[in-house]
Write an enzyme that holds these catalytic residues in place. Structure first.
Site, PDB file in Angstrom:
ATOM      1  N   ALA A 101       0.703  -1.012  -0.138  1.00  0.00           N
ATOM      2  CA  ALA A 101       0.029  -0.025   0.012  1.00  0.00           C
ATOM      3  C   ALA A 101       0.702   1.245  -0.064  1.00  0.00           C
ATOM      4  CB  ALA A 101      -0.658  -0.188   1.110  1.00  0.00           C
ATOM      5  N   GLY A 154       0.731  -5.098   1.055  1.00  0.00           N
ATOM      6  CA  GLY A 154      -0.293  -5.332   0.050  1.00  0.00           C
ATOM      7  C   GLY A 154       0.193  -5.788  -1.198  1.00  0.00           C
ATOM      8  N   GLU A 199       0.042  -9.366  -0.818  1.00  0.00           N
ATOM      9  CA  GLU A 199      -1.588  -9.625  -0.453  1.00  0.00           C
ATOM     10  C   GLU A 199      -2.282  -9.965  -1.926  1.00  0.00           C
ATOM     11  OE1 GLU A 199      -1.979  -6.646   2.487  1.00  0.00           O
ATOM     12  OE2 GLU A 199      -3.233  -8.362   3.662  1.00  0.00           O
ATOM     13  N   GLU A 243       3.704  -5.395   7.423  1.00  0.00           N
ATOM     14  CA  GLU A 243       3.027  -4.189   8.006  1.00  0.00           C
ATOM     15  C   GLU A 243       3.145  -4.269   9.394  1.00  0.00           C
ATOM     16  OE1 GLU A 243       2.055  -6.546   5.737  1.00  0.00           O
ATOM     17  OE2 GLU A 243       0.416  -6.013   4.535  1.00  0.00           O
TER      18      GLU A 243
HETATM   19  C1  LIG Z   1      -5.381  -1.931   4.019  1.00  0.00           C
HETATM   20  C2  LIG Z   1      -3.713  -1.896   3.971  1.00  0.00           C
HETATM   21  C3  LIG Z   1      -3.031  -2.880   3.268  1.00  0.00           C
HETATM   22  C4  LIG Z   1      -1.808  -3.108   3.109  1.00  0.00           C
HETATM   23  C5  LIG Z   1      -0.745  -2.499   4.091  1.00  0.00           C
HETATM   24  C6  LIG Z   1       0.600  -2.057   3.418  1.00  0.00           C
HETATM   25  O1  LIG Z   1       1.028  -2.584   2.207  1.00  0.00           O
HETATM   26  S1  LIG Z   1       1.569  -1.156   4.269  1.00  0.00           S
HETATM   27  C7  LIG Z   1       3.060  -1.206   3.372  1.00  0.00           C
HETATM   28  C8  LIG Z   1       3.779  -2.539   3.217  1.00  0.00           C
HETATM   29  N1  LIG Z   1       5.019  -2.277   2.697  1.00  0.00           N
HETATM   30  C9  LIG Z   1       6.053  -1.932   3.248  1.00  0.00           C
HETATM   31  O2  LIG Z   1       6.339  -1.770   4.483  1.00  0.00           O
HETATM   32  C10 LIG Z   1       7.307  -1.592   2.066  1.00  0.00           C
HETATM   33  C11 LIG Z   1       7.884  -0.522   2.649  1.00  0.00           C
HETATM   34  N2  LIG Z   1       9.178  -0.192   2.054  1.00  0.00           N
HETATM   35  C12 LIG Z   1      10.417  -0.899   2.064  1.00  0.00           C
HETATM   36  O3  LIG Z   1      10.629  -1.485   2.839  1.00  0.00           O
HETATM   37  C13 LIG Z   1      11.300  -0.406   1.084  1.00  0.00           C
HETATM   38  O4  LIG Z   1      11.251   0.957   0.702  1.00  0.00           O
HETATM   39  C14 LIG Z   1      11.733  -1.102   0.058  1.00  0.00           C
HETATM   40  C15 LIG Z   1      10.363  -1.495  -0.780  1.00  0.00           C
HETATM   41  C16 LIG Z   1      12.229  -2.736   0.430  1.00  0.00           C
HETATM   42  C17 LIG Z   1      12.686  -0.703  -0.799  1.00  0.00           C
HETATM   43  O5  LIG Z   1      13.782  -0.578  -0.150  1.00  0.00           O
HETATM   44  P1  LIG Z   1      15.137   0.548  -0.825  1.00  0.00           P
HETATM   45  O6  LIG Z   1      16.174   0.484   0.283  1.00  0.00           O
HETATM   46  O7  LIG Z   1      15.387  -0.143  -2.121  1.00  0.00           O
HETATM   47  O8  LIG Z   1      14.418   1.939  -1.087  1.00  0.00           O
HETATM   48  P2  LIG Z   1      13.975   2.925  -0.093  1.00  0.00           P
HETATM   49  O9  LIG Z   1      13.384   2.288   1.360  1.00  0.00           O
HETATM   50  O10 LIG Z   1      14.849   3.944   0.134  1.00  0.00           O
HETATM   51  O11 LIG Z   1      12.710   3.489  -0.557  1.00  0.00           O
HETATM   52  C18 LIG Z   1      12.709   3.935  -2.127  1.00  0.00           C
HETATM   53  C19 LIG Z   1      11.512   5.200  -1.855  1.00  0.00           C
HETATM   54  O12 LIG Z   1      10.266   4.535  -1.916  1.00  0.00           O
HETATM   55  C20 LIG Z   1       9.479   4.917  -1.061  1.00  0.00           C
HETATM   56  N3  LIG Z   1       8.637   3.733  -0.559  1.00  0.00           N
HETATM   57  C21 LIG Z   1       9.041   2.529  -0.319  1.00  0.00           C
HETATM   58  N4  LIG Z   1       7.689   1.781  -0.092  1.00  0.00           N
HETATM   59  C22 LIG Z   1       6.865   2.567   0.100  1.00  0.00           C
HETATM   60  C23 LIG Z   1       5.339   2.251   0.438  1.00  0.00           C
HETATM   61  N5  LIG Z   1       4.961   1.232   0.551  1.00  0.00           N
HETATM   62  N6  LIG Z   1       4.762   3.441   0.027  1.00  0.00           N
HETATM   63  C24 LIG Z   1       5.117   4.838  -0.098  1.00  0.00           C
HETATM   64  N7  LIG Z   1       6.457   4.957  -0.592  1.00  0.00           N
HETATM   65  C25 LIG Z   1       7.080   3.864  -0.389  1.00  0.00           C
HETATM   66  C26 LIG Z   1      10.512   5.449   0.035  1.00  0.00           C
HETATM   67  O13 LIG Z   1       9.994   6.254   1.123  1.00  0.00           O
HETATM   68  C27 LIG Z   1      11.600   6.120  -0.651  1.00  0.00           C
HETATM   69  O14 LIG Z   1      11.025   7.467  -1.284  1.00  0.00           O
HETATM   70  P3  LIG Z   1      11.766   8.578  -0.445  1.00  0.00           P
HETATM   71  O15 LIG Z   1      11.123   9.618  -1.005  1.00  0.00           O
HETATM   72  O16 LIG Z   1      13.190   8.385  -0.342  1.00  0.00           O
HETATM   73  O17 LIG Z   1      11.236   8.630   1.020  1.00  0.00           O
END
Ligand SMILES: CC/C=C\CC(=O)SCCNC(=O)CCNC(=O)[C@H](O)C(C)(C)COP(=O)(O)OP(=O)(O)OC[C@H]1O[C@@H](n2cnc3c(N)ncnc32)[C@H](O)[C@@H]1OP(=O)(O)O
Length: 719
Positions: A61, A100, A103, A123
């Site tokens: 998400a 998500g 999922e 999450e």
């Molecule tokens: C009803 C609810 C249903 C579902 C709930 C969910 O899905 S909650 C979200 C679950 N997902 C996560 O927790 C993943 C979070 N992201 C990460 O762990 C890492 O970002 C990832 C994807 C492994 C990539 O890592 P990497 O080191 O390659 O890059 P970085 O972390 O610097 O991320 C790059 C930019 O992407 C932005 N970002 C990452 N994930 C999300 C996201 N899910 N939503 C929005 N933005 C995301 C991150 O913030 C970085 O951007 P920046 O501008 O530098 O902050």
């Protein structure tokens, strides 16, 4: 957004398009809903593949949407519609499928993953649970024990592990989308009933009730007050005990509670704070995106005590060639043995070969001559460190970066000992240095952006969360710790016990209370620093320690304990007693209680009843007040830097976001009002006097933490 293409005549390919991680924003969800309908309505299309652009399936998400009004099609019906589709849907997982994103893949009928992909339901780390059916589908697919592990820890698993669990159907080293398209063609005519995970029975071991009880107890023990891990167990228990629809209802209820909780807000703030610290800046205007690091091939560590050993291990494990120097033969031999043991244990845990051959040991400082970067980790003594920096400057090549692992001494004084002060920075590691994630990269007035960028990049390469901070006594972390420790001692003087203070702080969520922590790290460390500062000296006229130093209240309690040889765990006595030196089991010590009584009587201190609120407010608000001073002084660029330092370096409970975020949740006006109250009661304690920035923020209507930088800029420009 999402794109639709028809491939190989009969496969509808839906590509998620939302850089950088193809998060499921409202636009992406709308795209999936529309394009699924299109694929199902086209008679030529016999099966569907869902993939993500740029080699990334989906990061889950869109976390940025959580704070605002949610719009667009909701995730749960979207995933249900995919699962209910009359044509096979295959997820082509490259890069990551998280939250998500996984999922969504669980709603598909098949999952093909690239061998380098990682999947998981993280999450819980955002204060949530897998609330789009993940808590109900995953246990049905891979069984309750494995699902509990993945959902309560949020850990990412490799494609190979996912295949072992049965979480994916196939892994490939080739182009995943091509493989998935071919697969989709093959299964186009297969019946789908057996592929809809929501219809599966939940695979439970016979002793499932015992399992849930054990997991719940473990989670409660380790969660330190976090609510999401507990809700995750409850949601999986619903999957194990209820029909799917009722399980989904339970998932929805639990998610609703979590979604609006302060903990989720704190954890989501912290997610972005972690990323914000990588975008460092210096007061000169130098920034992460305009300052290029120089590659480091060979590093050196000077001084192989506890810190030096940990730093050496961290560097070697990350693949750096390291020259490790200890001038005393006996210490060198001991260090070599310890470092080899640490490397071997680490390698065994990670299933790799130990990086023993990465390290060259030496007794002579000359052996670091060709290192690209040297980290000095000798004893915390300015005179000694100055001498080492003079020697390093004489023997190293002119381009060598010279770094100090000091925990709070003046970086500028060290830089002044060298020919190239612009190449000098602090690299403050936290013990044990090969384990703890935090690294404070300290720039002095002469440090160049090149040196900061290089140290920050080195930190990243060895797996640290690096935070760039300015040069002042104690930098950020230890500077804020000082008023916190001071208040804890004052509370003892006024009637509290170490056990009570620790209990309150541990209930708040710290891994260890201040006194247990002090016993662990050794009371003598701070005592030596206070002696060097001329603080821990008895009053020359009476021979008795006084409670005033340099016009401020001072508690000599720690000094008095050290004078008795009570250094903490290592001597078996400190603020607590231990069965034997080195033991970690702290027990209340009646001797200490009598000692405190006598001390109070000697100083005519009347013990009063101290409650939870007073302990928390005095310890935490004085620390937070120092945090505001640090922001005011420009030592930290923003509140995120302080919060990341406290969570990774000082065991601040992550679900409370960090001290500055906590201040924002308590309410800045309340923090100000309580500090004013305590300062009035203790006018000889300057750390309780509310600082200018805090007053200014309150006067500006207590803006949200994301807006503090604007006020900070104004305050700094007025100073
Ligand atoms: C009803 C609810 C249903 C579902 C709930 C969910 O899905 S909650 C979200 C679950 N997902 C996560 O927790 C993943 C979070 N992201 C990460 O762990 C890492 O970002 C990832 C994807 C492994 C990539 O890592 P990497 O080191 O390659 O890059 P970085 O972390 O610097 O991320 C790059 C930019 O992407 C932005 N970002 C990452 N994930 C999300 C996201 N899910 N939503 C929005 N933005 C995301 C991150 O913030 C970085 O951007 P920046 O501008 O530098 O902050």
């Amino acid at each position: 957004m999402a794109q639709y293409t028809r491939v190989s005549g009969s496969v509808g390919l839906i590509t998620l398009q939302s850089p950088p991680v193809n998060a499921l924003s409202a636009a992406v969800r709308q795209g999936i809903v529309d394009l699924m309908q299109r694929a199902l309505s086209e008679p030529e299309v016999k099966s569907v593949v869902i993939c993500g652009q740029n080699g990334i399936f989906c990061g889950g998400a869109d976390i940025k949407e959580f704070g605002g009004q949610m719009s667009g099609p909701p995730l749960i019906p979207m995933i249900h519609a995919i699962e209910a589709a009359s044509k096979p849907v295959v997820a082509a997982i490259e890069g990551i499928a998280l939250g998500g994103g996984l999922e969504l893949a669980l709603g598909c009928h098949y999952r093909i993953a690239h061998s380098k992909a990682r999947v998981g339901l993280p999450e819980v780390t955002l204060g949530l649970l897998p609330g789009a059916g993940g808590s109900q589908r995953l246990p049905r697919l891979i069984g309750v024990p494995a699902a509990l592990d993945l959902i309560t820890t949020g850990r990412h698993v490799t494609a190979a592990e996912a295949l072992k669990f049965g979480l994916v159907d196939q892994i490939t080293d080739h182009n995943t989308v091509n493989v998935a398209v071919k697969f989709a063609q093959r299964v186009a005519d297969q019946p789908l009933d057996a592929r809809r995970i929501s219809t599966y029975p939940c695979l439970c071991p016979s002793d499932v009730a015992v399992l849930f009880e054990e997991v719940m107890q473990r989670v409660r023990r380790t969660a330190r007050g976090a609510i999401a891990p507990i809700a995750c167990v409850q949601a999986v228990r619903a999957a194990a005990t209820l029909p799917y629809n009722q399980g989904m209802e339970r998932e929805r209820e639990l998610m609703a509670t979590l979604f609006t909780s302060g903990q989720a807000r704190a954890l989501q703030y912290f997610f972005f704070a972690q990323r914000a610290v990588g975008r460092w800046s210096m007061p000169s205007g130098a920034r992460w995106d305009t300052s290029k690091p120089r590659p480091v091939h060979k590093a050196a560590v000077i001084g192989l005590g506890t810190m030096g050993r940990g730093i050496t291990v961290a560097l070697a494990q990350a693949g750096f060639s390291v020259v490790a120097v200890e001038t005393q033969e006996k210490q060198l031999m001991e260090a070599k043995q310890k470092i080899s043991g640490m490397l071997e244990r680490g390698a065994k845990r990670r299933g790799v070969a130990p990086a023993l051959d990465k390290i060259n040991y030496g007794r002579n400082i000359q052996s670091v001559a060709d290192a690209d970067l040297v980290i000095e980790a000798v004893f915390e003594d300015m005179a000694l460190k100055k001498k080492v920096f003079q020697q390093l400057s004489a023997v190293c090549k002119p381009s060598t970066f010279l770094c100090s692992n000091t925990s709070g001494l003046d970086i500028d004084q060290l830089a002044c000992q060298t020919r190239n002060p612009e190449l000098v920075v602090g690299m403050h590691f936290f013990a044990p240095a090969h384990v703890m994630k935090l690294l404070e990269v300290v720039y002095g007035p002469k440090s160049s952006p090149l040196a900061v960028a290089t140290a920050m990049q080195l930190g990243k390469k060895i797996g640290k969360v690096s935070v760039a901070v300015g040069n002042c006594r104690g930098f950020v972390g230890n500077r804020m710790l000082k008023p916190y420790l001071e208040q804890a001692l004052f509370l003892l003087e006024e009637g509290a016990t170490p056990e009570f203070v620790d209990q309150v702080l541990e209930e708040f969520g710290f891994a260890m209370g201040v006194f247990r922590m002090s016993d662990l790290s050794g009371l003598d460390v701070g005592w030596k620093v206070r002696m060097a500062d001329g603080l821990a000296m008895p009053d020359p006229t009476t021979g008795q320690p006084t409670r005033l130093r340099q016009g401020r209240r001072y508690s000599p309690l720690g000094d008095l304990l050290c004078e008795q040889g009570r250094f903490g765990q290592k001597t078996g006595r400190g603020w607590y007693q231990y069965d034997k030196p080195g033991s970690q089991v702290a027990k209340p010590d009646p001797w200490l209680h009598s000692f405190l009584d006598e001390y109070r009587a000697r100083h005519a201190l009347v013990a009063h009843r101290i409650d939870h609120q007073e302990v928390l407010e005095r310890c935490l608000y004085s620390m937070i007040n120092e945090g505001f001073r640090i922001l005011e002084d420009g030592i930290a660029a923003g509140p995120e830097d302080i919060d990341v330092i406290y969570v990774f370096g000082y065991s601040w409970p992550r679900h409370r976001g960090g001290p500055m975020f906590y201040a924002a949740t308590v309410g800045l006006n309340k923090v100000l009002e309580r500090l004013e109250h305590y300062y009035q009661a203790h006018p000889d304690v300057p750390s309780l006097q509310p600082c200018h920035l805090l007053r200014k923020l309150v006067a500006s209507g207590s803006p949200p933490i994301q807006k503090w930088r604007e006020v900070i800029k104004k305050v700094r420009s007025q100073l």
